[in-house]
Design a protein around this motif. Structure first.
Motif, PDB file in Angstrom:
ATOM      1  N   GLN A 167      63.002  57.366  75.427  1.00 19.73           N
ATOM      2  CA  GLN A 167      62.984  57.514  76.903  1.00 19.73           C
ATOM      3  C   GLN A 167      63.619  58.258  76.903  1.00 19.73           C
ATOM      4  O   GLN A 167      64.648  59.264  75.807  1.00 19.73           O
ATOM      5  CB  GLN A 167      63.434  56.136  77.402  1.00 19.73           C
ATOM      6  CG  GLN A 167      62.321  56.060  78.412  1.00 19.73           C
ATOM      7  CD  GLN A 167      62.672  54.797  79.185  1.00 19.73           C
ATOM      8  OE1 GLN A 167      63.812  54.792  79.046  1.00 19.73           O
ATOM      9  NE2 GLN A 167      61.483  53.959  79.452  1.00 19.73           N
ATOM     10  N   ARG A 169      66.580  60.629  79.037  1.00 17.72           N
ATOM     11  CA  ARG A 169      67.181  60.245  81.029  1.00 17.72           C
ATOM     12  C   ARG A 169      66.332  59.524  81.507  1.00 17.72           C
ATOM     13  O   ARG A 169      66.049  59.792  82.915  1.00 17.72           O
ATOM     14  CB  ARG A 169      67.567  61.792  81.310  1.00 17.72           C
ATOM     15  CG  ARG A 169      68.723  62.552  80.040  1.00 17.72           C
ATOM     16  CD  ARG A 169      69.027  64.240  81.480  1.00 17.72           C
ATOM     17  NE  ARG A 169      69.295  64.528  80.296  1.00 17.72           N
ATOM     18  CZ  ARG A 169      70.280  65.853  80.417  1.00 17.72           C
ATOM     19  NH1 ARG A 169      69.377  66.397  80.854  1.00 17.72           N
ATOM     20  NH2 ARG A 169      70.635  66.241  79.164  1.00 17.72           N
ATOM     21  N   GLY A 170      65.850  58.543  80.664  1.00  9.22           N
ATOM     22  CA  GLY A 170      65.039  57.222  81.728  1.00  9.22           C
ATOM     23  C   GLY A 170      64.013  57.179  82.028  1.00  9.22           C
ATOM     24  O   GLY A 170      62.863  56.670  82.369  1.00  9.22           O
ATOM     25  N   LYS A 171      63.611  59.198  81.600  1.00 15.98           N
ATOM     26  CA  LYS A 171      61.657  59.196  81.356  1.00 15.98           C
ATOM     27  C   LYS A 171      61.052  59.186  80.752  1.00 15.98           C
ATOM     28  O   LYS A 171      61.610  59.519  79.712  1.00 15.98           O
ATOM     29  CB  LYS A 171      62.289  60.933  81.876  1.00 15.98           C
ATOM     30  CG  LYS A 171      61.582  61.027  83.855  1.00 15.98           C
ATOM     31  CD  LYS A 171      61.379  63.072  83.051  1.00 15.98           C
ATOM     32  CE  LYS A 171      61.070  63.206  84.468  1.00 15.98           C
ATOM     33  NZ  LYS A 171      60.802  64.625  85.341  1.00 15.98           N
TER      34      LYS A 171
END
Lengths: 200, 285
Positions: A167, A169-171
């Motif tokens: 992931q 940055r959280g994506k």
């Protein structure tokens, strides 16, 4: 009849020369030190010397072949190879005024340090990773180390195989890769495309 | 994922197909490979000696120790180098300085210009370097360097067995990698492989075992027999105690070849002298 008695790996020459170059700068007190003392003019000679040392030790070329390969004179190659490392160090410390091929001596010292694993490469890699993390670009280090050896241009499937589950940055990487255009021509293009994709 | 680059229409291969011609070895082995051409005037197929081993073939030379395998490949290497076709010689058994002496002597006996041989030969001495023998990627990188450097057309490896002598389970993998590499670099190659003396000369193992023979383009089996009975003395027309040496082509997927076993001798000067088919010498048709 030419006899080759030890392995030759031409693909590594650039990497070896670069490593000698970096280690030489470290021996000289770092790039900042060179800037402060206005010694940046040394760098081209240092790069040249790093290549000569790499070619001589890693590819079993003659002096003449090295000179032809780098577009320099055979005498320059000889001067680099015959530079006395200890005298060069004395010269740098101001303990001697004897003229030596400084870049050649430094490059030889650097090569020896690399061969004896004294160049602290792992430690420096750790510092680089640390810095990358603090700048928020550690994902680039992760992506690059995971795609090592991949042949470009690449398709999405090849990248997914290497980066699955990661992931940024959280994506999820799967979503990021879905939004890119393929084929991707180079690692630099991939990093650029990912950076654009995570901007939003 | 489909790998379209490996799928061809037959006509796509027209320009990629290598030309068939012989690469001479300087021995009568050159007459044991054939080419078959259609003759319009005579309205029939004519069989002609190819004049050498097939161009771009990777051939396996096998036999028990002291059957002349090294002599044959050295003769081939010297002959090709003297004709200005550069050769890469990978020596795995004999150190390069001993190889130099052997090649020089061969050139002298064959009346070839040794200066040309020196100029057109590049040697990788794997006999003295464990990394070259045990790490295939190191060996292949070094071979690629040598091939590029001298623009070689021929490769000799004496012997491939030395590359897997302590790890026979890897033999197929090693020979396959070498075979693919030699094809990629468009080399005509002779690979020497050792046969154990317990393996009978007419069996599949005689062709270097399953590891080598099934991968390469063809195999040449060299053998020797000591005349130790009246029966074999009469068969070979030799005296008891003499040694009979034979050579045969055990399959070649590129061109037709003689299926006869030939008698040969190793001359006092270390050359391979192929005399003729065993069937004729022993009185057959």
């Amino acid at each position: 009849m030419e006899v080759i008695g030890k392995p030759v790996n031409e693909r590594n020459i650039d990497a070896v020369a670069e490593r000698i170059f970096h280690e030489s700068i470290r021996i000289l007190g770092g790039l900042k030190n060179l800037v402060e003392y206005r010694n940046l003019t040394w760098l081209p000679s240092l790069a040249e010397a790093a290549y000569v040392i790499a070619l001589k030790n890693e590819s079993i070329k003659t002096n003449r072949e090295i000179a032809e390969y780098l577009g320099i004179t055979e005498q320059t190659v000889k001067n680099i190879l015959s530079a006395d490392e200890n005298r060069v160090m004395e010269y740098l410390k101001g303990e001697s005024r004897e003229k030596e091929h400084v870049a050649g001596g430094i490059a030889k010292l650097a090569y020896r340090a690399i061969k004896e694993h004294r160049d602290n490469l792992d430690e420096r890699m750790e510092i680089m990773e640390e810095s990358a993390r603090s700048l928020g670009v550690d994902w680039a280090v992760h992506v690059l180390s995971n795609i090592k050896g991949l042949n470009f241009p690449v398709e999405k499937e090849d990248l997914l195989e290497r980066l699955k589950g990661y992931q940024i940055r959280g994506k999820p990487i799967e979503d990021i890769l879905d939004s890119l255009e393929y084929p991707i021509k180079s690692p630099a293009e991939l990093l650029h495309a990912i950076r654009e994709a995570i901007k939003d | 994922m489909a790998m379209e680059e490996y799928v061809y229409e037959l006509r796509d291969l027209k320009n990629k197909a290598p030309k068939i011609f012989g690469i001479p070895t300087g021995t009568k082995l050159d007459e044991m490979f054939y080419t078959v051409n259609y003759d319009e005037k005579q309205d029939r197929f004519i069989k002609k000696p190819l004049g050498g081993i097939p161009h771009l073939a990777v051939m396996n030379i096998t036999g028990i120790p002291d059957t002349g395998k090294s002599l044959l490949v050295e003769q081939f290497a010297v002959y090709q180098a003297a004709r200005n076709y550069p050769v890469l010689f990978v020596t795995v058994e004999s150190p390069a300085n001993f190889l130099y002496t052997a090649l020089k002597q061969k050139a002298q006996v064959l009346g070839l210009d040794f200066e040309k041989v020196e100029e057109n030969m590049i040697v990788i001495d794997a006999s003295q370097n464990a990394e070259l023998r045990e790490d295939m990627s190191s060996l292949l990188d070094t071979m690629a360097y040598a091939i590029k450097k001298k623009n070689t057309k021929n490769v000799v490896i004496d012997s491939v067995t030395g590359l897997y002598e302590h790890r026979e389970v890897l033999a197929r993998q090693i020979v396959r990698q070498l075979f693919n590499f030699l094809k990629k670099w468009n080399q005509t190659a002779l690979l020497v492989s050792q046969k154990r003396s317990s393996q009978s000369s007419e069996t599949a193992e005689a062709a270097g075992g399953l590891a080598v023979a099934h991968i390469v383009d063809g195999t040449i089996v060299m053998d020797k027999e000591i005349i130790n009975s009246k029966w074999s003395a009469s068969l070979y027309r030799r005296n008891i105690g003499e040694v009979v040496r034979t050579i045969r082509i055990d399959g070649c997927r590129l061109v037709p070849h003689s299926s006869d076993t030939y008698i040969f001798e190793i001359t006092d000067t270390g050359l391979i002298d192929i005399k003729g088919p065993l069937s004729k010498i022993t009185g057959g048709d």
